[in-house]
Motif scaffolding. Structure first.
Motif, PDB file in Angstrom:
ATOM      1  N   MET A 247      -3.439   5.756   4.030  1.00  0.00           N
ATOM      2  CA  MET A 247      -2.780   4.451   4.819  1.00  0.00           C
ATOM      3  C   MET A 247      -1.748   4.155   3.587  1.00  0.00           C
ATOM      4  N   ASP A 248      -0.489   5.006   3.443  1.00  0.00           N
ATOM      5  CA  ASP A 248       0.301   4.694   2.485  1.00  0.00           C
ATOM      6  C   ASP A 248       0.964   3.330   2.353  1.00  0.00           C
ATOM      7  N   LYS A 249       0.979   2.511   3.662  1.00  0.00           N
ATOM      8  CA  LYS A 249       1.700   1.192   3.656  1.00  0.00           C
ATOM      9  C   LYS A 249       0.667   0.126   3.695  1.00  0.00           C
ATOM     10  N   LEU A 250      -0.629   0.416   3.455  1.00  0.00           N
ATOM     11  CA  LEU A 250      -1.756  -0.672   3.354  1.00  0.00           C
ATOM     12  C   LEU A 250      -1.368  -1.655   2.422  1.00  0.00           C
ATOM     13  N   GLY A 272      -7.874   3.601  -5.110  1.00  0.00           N
ATOM     14  CA  GLY A 272      -6.887   4.231  -6.079  1.00  0.00           C
ATOM     15  C   GLY A 272      -5.620   5.121  -5.365  1.00  0.00           C
ATOM     16  N   SER A 273      -5.738   5.434  -4.108  1.00  0.00           N
ATOM     17  CA  SER A 273      -4.679   6.149  -3.525  1.00  0.00           C
ATOM     18  C   SER A 273      -3.950   5.215  -2.782  1.00  0.00           C
ATOM     19  N   LEU A 274      -4.216   3.786  -2.835  1.00  0.00           N
ATOM     20  CA  LEU A 274      -3.328   3.079  -2.043  1.00  0.00           C
ATOM     21  C   LEU A 274      -2.293   2.319  -2.853  1.00  0.00           C
ATOM     22  N   SER A 275      -1.061   2.852  -2.912  1.00  0.00           N
ATOM     23  CA  SER A 275       0.159   2.504  -3.813  1.00  0.00           C
ATOM     24  C   SER A 275       0.560   1.096  -3.452  1.00  0.00           C
ATOM     25  N   SER A 276       0.401   0.809  -1.914  1.00  0.00           N
ATOM     26  CA  SER A 276       1.118  -0.422  -1.670  1.00  0.00           C
ATOM     27  C   SER A 276       0.253  -1.543  -1.626  1.00  0.00           C
ATOM     28  N   LEU A 277      -1.100  -1.579  -1.889  1.00  0.00           N
ATOM     29  CA  LEU A 277      -2.004  -2.505  -1.587  1.00  0.00           C
ATOM     30  C   LEU A 277      -1.742  -3.715  -2.584  1.00  0.00           C
ATOM     31  N   LYS A 278      -1.481  -4.815  -1.929  1.00  0.00           N
ATOM     32  CA  LYS A 278      -1.224  -5.929  -2.905  1.00  0.00           C
ATOM     33  C   LYS A 278      -2.432  -7.149  -2.818  1.00  0.00           C
ATOM     34  N   ARG A 279      -3.145  -7.045  -1.744  1.00  0.00           N
ATOM     35  CA  ARG A 279      -4.520  -8.031  -1.705  1.00  0.00           C
ATOM     36  C   ARG A 279      -5.656  -7.603  -1.179  1.00  0.00           C
ATOM     37  N   ILE A 280      -6.624  -7.749  -1.770  1.00  0.00           N
ATOM     38  CA  ILE A 280      -8.194  -7.616  -1.501  1.00  0.00           C
ATOM     39  C   ILE A 280      -9.068  -8.651  -1.269  1.00  0.00           C
TER      40      ILE A 280
END
Length: 481
Positions: A247-250, A272-280
């Protein structure tokens, strides 16, 4: 006999009325529309309608005109409001929807939102249209600018059904949001097929019950920017789906456990694979020791942990947190009862602008290195009832504009270096009954505009004869609710 028959008819009619009110869930518009459609008709029609509903037919499909009425209300909304309304269907029925989760979602889906102003505005507009209820459980907690930890959205089941229905009008490949609600392991046929449809949704919501085995099938959702996982489980762990890796755009992950136990998250390394992740945003889960996963989230800006078990994650001594979270700007920790204290590595997150710790009752001290957080603008220590004080190094927070120590019952004094908070504008300190004096350095707080406190504490401030300072000592009883 005629009189007896008439009495029986009246009793039956009253019974049917109660059943219809129950089926409408007390929703005023549903009651009004359904009543209009049944008015003057024989009791057999009423019984037939109730029978259809008991067999699974939705009230929206009953032919009473309710669907047309609701769709008309929806059609009158601005496009962005309509999208926000339909996003609410991503959460389980009969559950509170945290406003903070909606702020995170909408900030990334629609427009960057400083302090949630746009999100709150949209919620108020939808509330005025009677499409949701906006509830603040403790009003005093929202007086801090941009703080909505105690604000929730409640939506009637029929409105949630309408939102899901409207979101599902288009073919699956063209939907903006995909909402999946699983019972047990009954997955849709398309998900288990070798060739899946090409899903372009920006929002994906998956709800599973406690019978779900956590055996995820593969899924191709390359365009998803917001992932919402709602679950219950009887197991000791909850496995994050492997398909998240692609999910590259997540940008936003909202994960909520609605069960009674608090399972540990496994397969945490997929993050660790989610380079676009901003908020959790994680609620009611146990977070594994981070030193065992070493997940680097280079672009993560905000993390929210609510009623989680986090002590083993925070006390991992081998963590190189500045490397793992180099761009983290905001941390919110609420009601995490196993948190004993804040780790020293927290002070190395030099990009941090907001730190909020609320309703955590075990920490008694803060790390001495707090002064290294030179970019911190908001420090909130709300209802940390055993906190004894603030470290002197807090004087290094030259960009701090808001400090909230409300409900820190055991805090006996403010640090000597308090006066070095040269940007401090607002200080919230209700229910700080242990304070008996203020340090002389507070006279150097030239930018301080407002102090929100109780009457006893207000007297301490008045002794120092501040000019242009507004002291609000209005009695606050919200904390008793």
């Amino acid at each position: 006999m005629d009189d007896g028959g008439s009495v029986l008819t009246v009793v039956e009619d009253e019974f049917e009325i109660h059943q219809i009110v129950k089926r409408c869930g007390g929703f005023p518009l549903a009651l009004q529309v359904v009543a209009r459609s049944l008015c003057g008709l024989p009791v057999e029609i009423w019984k037939s309608r109730l029978l259809e509903w008991s067999e699974g037919q939705s009230i929206l499909e009953s032919g009473a005109g309710l669907l047309d009425c609701l769709q008309s209300s929806l059609a009158s909304l601005k496009d962005k409001l309509k999208e926000c309304f339909m996003d609410l269907g991503s959460f389980p029925e009969d559950k509170k929807i945290p406003v903070t989760a909606l702020i995170d979602m909408w900030a990334e889906l629609y427009k960057p939102d400083k302090n949630g102003v746009h999100a709150i505005s949209r919620l108020i507009e939808l509330s005025l249209q009677s499409l949701l209820n906006l509830v603040v459980t403790r009003k005093g907690a929202t007086e801090v600018e941009g703080c909505y930890d105690d604000a929730f959205v409640l939506q009637h089941d029929l409105l949630r059904e309408l939102a899901i229905r409207q979101s599902s009008q288009e073919p699956m490949e063209e939907r903006k949001r995909l909402i999946l609600d699983f019972s047990g392991n009954e997955l849709p046929d398309w998900w288990t097929e070798e060739k899946q449809p090409c899903i372009r949704a920006r929002l994906l919501s998956i709800s599973t019950d406690e019978m779900f085995s956590s055996s995820w099938c593969d899924m191709q959702v390359p365009e998803v920017e917001v992932l919402i996982l709602n679950f219950q489980t009887r197991e000791n762990n909850y496995t994050l789906p492997e398909f998240m890796k692609r999910m590259d755009k997540l940008k936003v992950l909202v994960l909520t456990n609605y069960g009674f136990s608090i399972p540990e998250l496994t397969n945490f390394s997929v993050l660790g694979s989610l380079s676009s992740l901003k908020r959790i945003r994680l609620e009611r889960v146990s977070i594994p020791a981070l030193c065992n996963t070493m997940v680097e989230l280079k672009n993560l800006e905000k993390i929210t942990l609510v009623m989680c078990k986090i002590n083993q994650a925070f006390n991992s001594s081998a963590i190189q947190m500045p490397v793992m979270l180099p761009n983290l700007k905001e941390i919110n920790i609420d009601s995490c009862n196993d948190l004993v204290g804040l780790p020293e590595w927290l002070c190395d997150l030099v990009q941090l602008r907001k730190l909020s710790i609320s309703n955590c009752h075990k920490p008694s001290t803060l790390p001495e290195g707090m002064g290294r957080l030179g970019n911190l603008e908001v420090l909130r220590l709300h209802a940390c009832t055993k906190l004894l004080g603030l470290p002197d190094s807090i004087g290094g927070l030259h960009k701090l504009t808001v400090l909230d120590i409300t409900g820190c019952l055991r805090m006996t004094k403010l640090p000597k270096q308090m006066g070095k908070l040269c940007s401090l504008r607002k200080l919230y300190m209700r229910r700080c009954s242990g304070l008996r004096e203020l340090p002389p350095s507070i006279m150097d707080l030239k930018q301080l505009e407002k102090v929100i406190c109780d009457t006893e504490t207000a007297e301490l401030w008045e002794e120092h004869h501040f000019t242009n300072l507004k002291i609000d000592d209005t009695v606050d009883l919200d904390w008793l609710r």
